[in-house]
Design an enzyme around this catalytic site. Sequence first.
Site, PDB file in Angstrom:
ATOM      1  N   PRO A   1       0.787  -1.244   0.000  1.00  0.00           N
ATOM      2  CA  PRO A   1       0.000   0.000   0.000  1.00  0.00           C
ATOM      3  C   PRO A   1       0.816   1.291   0.000  1.00  0.00           C
ATOM      4  O   PRO A   1       0.225   2.361  -0.050  1.00  0.00           O
ATOM      5  CB  PRO A   1      -0.822  -0.129   1.291  1.00  0.00           C
ATOM      6  CG  PRO A   1       0.045  -0.922   2.219  1.00  0.00           C
ATOM      7  CD  PRO A   1       0.777  -1.903   1.333  1.00  0.00           C
ATOM      8  N   GLY A   2       2.155   1.205   0.097  1.00  0.00           N
ATOM      9  CA  GLY A   2       2.929   2.433  -0.089  1.00  0.00           C
ATOM     10  C   GLY A   2       3.879   2.820   1.032  1.00  0.00           C
ATOM     11  O   GLY A   2       4.445   3.913   1.002  1.00  0.00           O
ATOM     12  N   ALA A   3       4.064   1.939   2.013  1.00  0.00           N
ATOM     13  CA  ALA A   3       4.908   2.308   3.161  1.00  0.00           C
ATOM     14  C   ALA A   3       6.376   2.475   2.773  1.00  0.00           C
ATOM     15  O   ALA A   3       7.041   3.414   3.218  1.00  0.00           O
ATOM     16  CB  ALA A   3       4.771   1.265   4.277  1.00  0.00           C
ATOM     17  N   TRP A   4       6.898   1.579   1.936  1.00  0.00           N
ATOM     18  CA  TRP A   4       8.299   1.722   1.509  1.00  0.00           C
ATOM     19  C   TRP A   4       8.452   3.015   0.699  1.00  0.00           C
ATOM     20  O   TRP A   4       9.451   3.709   0.811  1.00  0.00           O
ATOM     21  CB  TRP A   4       8.751   0.517   0.673  1.00  0.00           C
ATOM     22  CG  TRP A   4       9.213  -0.644   1.495  1.00  0.00           C
ATOM     23  CD1 TRP A   4       8.746  -1.037   2.704  1.00  0.00           C
ATOM     24  CD2 TRP A   4      10.273  -1.565   1.148  1.00  0.00           C
ATOM     25  NE1 TRP A   4       9.432  -2.142   3.138  1.00  0.00           N
ATOM     26  CE2 TRP A   4      10.363  -2.485   2.205  1.00  0.00           C
ATOM     27  CE3 TRP A   4      11.118  -1.700   0.047  1.00  0.00           C
ATOM     28  CZ2 TRP A   4      11.296  -3.540   2.193  1.00  0.00           C
ATOM     29  CZ3 TRP A   4      12.042  -2.736   0.029  1.00  0.00           C
ATOM     30  CH2 TRP A   4      12.128  -3.647   1.099  1.00  0.00           C
TER      31      TRP A   4
ATOM     32  N   VAL B   1       5.500  -5.567 -12.737  1.00  0.00           N
ATOM     33  CA  VAL B   1       6.941  -5.316 -12.843  1.00  0.00           C
ATOM     34  C   VAL B   1       7.586  -6.244 -13.875  1.00  0.00           C
ATOM     35  O   VAL B   1       8.540  -5.851 -14.549  1.00  0.00           O
ATOM     36  CB  VAL B   1       7.621  -5.479 -11.459  1.00  0.00           C
ATOM     37  CG1 VAL B   1       9.139  -5.520 -11.583  1.00  0.00           C
ATOM     38  CG2 VAL B   1       7.205  -4.357 -10.523  1.00  0.00           C
TER      39      VAL B   1
ATOM     40  N   ASP C   1       9.990  -5.152  -2.562  1.00  0.00           N
ATOM     41  CA  ASP C   1       9.347  -5.891  -1.464  1.00  0.00           C
ATOM     42  C   ASP C   1       8.232  -6.739  -2.069  1.00  0.00           C
ATOM     43  O   ASP C   1       7.283  -7.116  -1.398  1.00  0.00           O
ATOM     44  CB  ASP C   1       8.792  -4.887  -0.437  1.00  0.00           C
ATOM     45  CG  ASP C   1       8.341  -5.547   0.861  1.00  0.00           C
ATOM     46  OD1 ASP C   1       8.885  -6.600   1.220  1.00  0.00           O
ATOM     47  OD2 ASP C   1       7.432  -4.990   1.528  1.00  0.00           O
TER      48      ASP C   1
ATOM     49  N   LYS D   1      13.625  -8.408  -1.609  1.00  0.00           N
ATOM     50  CA  LYS D   1      13.191  -9.406  -0.627  1.00  0.00           C
ATOM     51  C   LYS D   1      13.057 -10.755  -1.308  1.00  0.00           C
ATOM     52  O   LYS D   1      12.574 -10.849  -2.436  1.00  0.00           O
ATOM     53  CB  LYS D   1      11.834  -9.009  -0.050  1.00  0.00           C
ATOM     54  CG  LYS D   1      11.287 -10.059   0.929  1.00  0.00           C
ATOM     55  CD  LYS D   1       9.995  -9.620   1.565  1.00  0.00           C
ATOM     56  CE  LYS D   1       8.819  -9.804   0.633  1.00  0.00           C
ATOM     57  NZ  LYS D   1       7.561  -9.331   1.253  1.00  0.00           N
TER      58      LYS D   1
END
Length: 190
Positions: free
Chosen positions: A33-36, A80, A104, A144
């Site tokens: 959801p966008g934390a990185w 990707v 990730d 990861k």
Amino acid sequence: SYRCRSAFKLLEIDDQHRILRPGLRVIDCGAAPGAWSQVAVERVNSSGADPGLPAGFVVGVDLLRLAPLDGAHFLSPCDVTDAATPARLQELLPASVADVILSDMAPNASGFRELDHERLVGMCLSLVDMAEGVLRPGGTLLCKVWDGGLAHQLHKKLAQAFKEVRTIKPKASRKESAELFFLAKSYKDK
Ligand code: SAM
């Protein structure tokens, strides 16, 4: 506050290994959801929060839609591993290249550990191919992976493309016992 606890893994890795700094251009793969991306925006100063420092650039890519984030561009929905994705990224990136690729990414869990491992390694391998078009020489890739029989294949491919590859096990991901990160530095000139 961060959109997801996964932020703390990247903060921990970056505090230790100094991957992100003001002015860098970052691709965040599997960004939802966008934390990185939030961490990347802060650390590369892509929202220009500190006008005294160089402003970086952050682009996040995910199969899932992402809510807008100040300082980040999102390609979503976007795969990707799709052959058209590098060109889409180049179009967005300043000077068409990134300094850092973060991943990730994770496939939807099938329930079969070995199959999930194989799929994630496959995704990370395609990331190394993607680097060829979009990562500048000297650049960094952090990905990861779930440990298993094929992790060495990924390590080997990274070691061919980068001068240095480290295996990282952050404290913040200790409970997910199979999870580790490969940090590949100094992308080689061709
Ligand atoms: N780093 C994110 C954060 O901090 O908010 C969490 C990422 S989550 C663990 C993994 C993400 O990988 C999911 O959102 C999933 O949709 C994405 N993903 C899986 N396969 C993908 C692919 N082929 N292309 C783009 N994203 C993908």
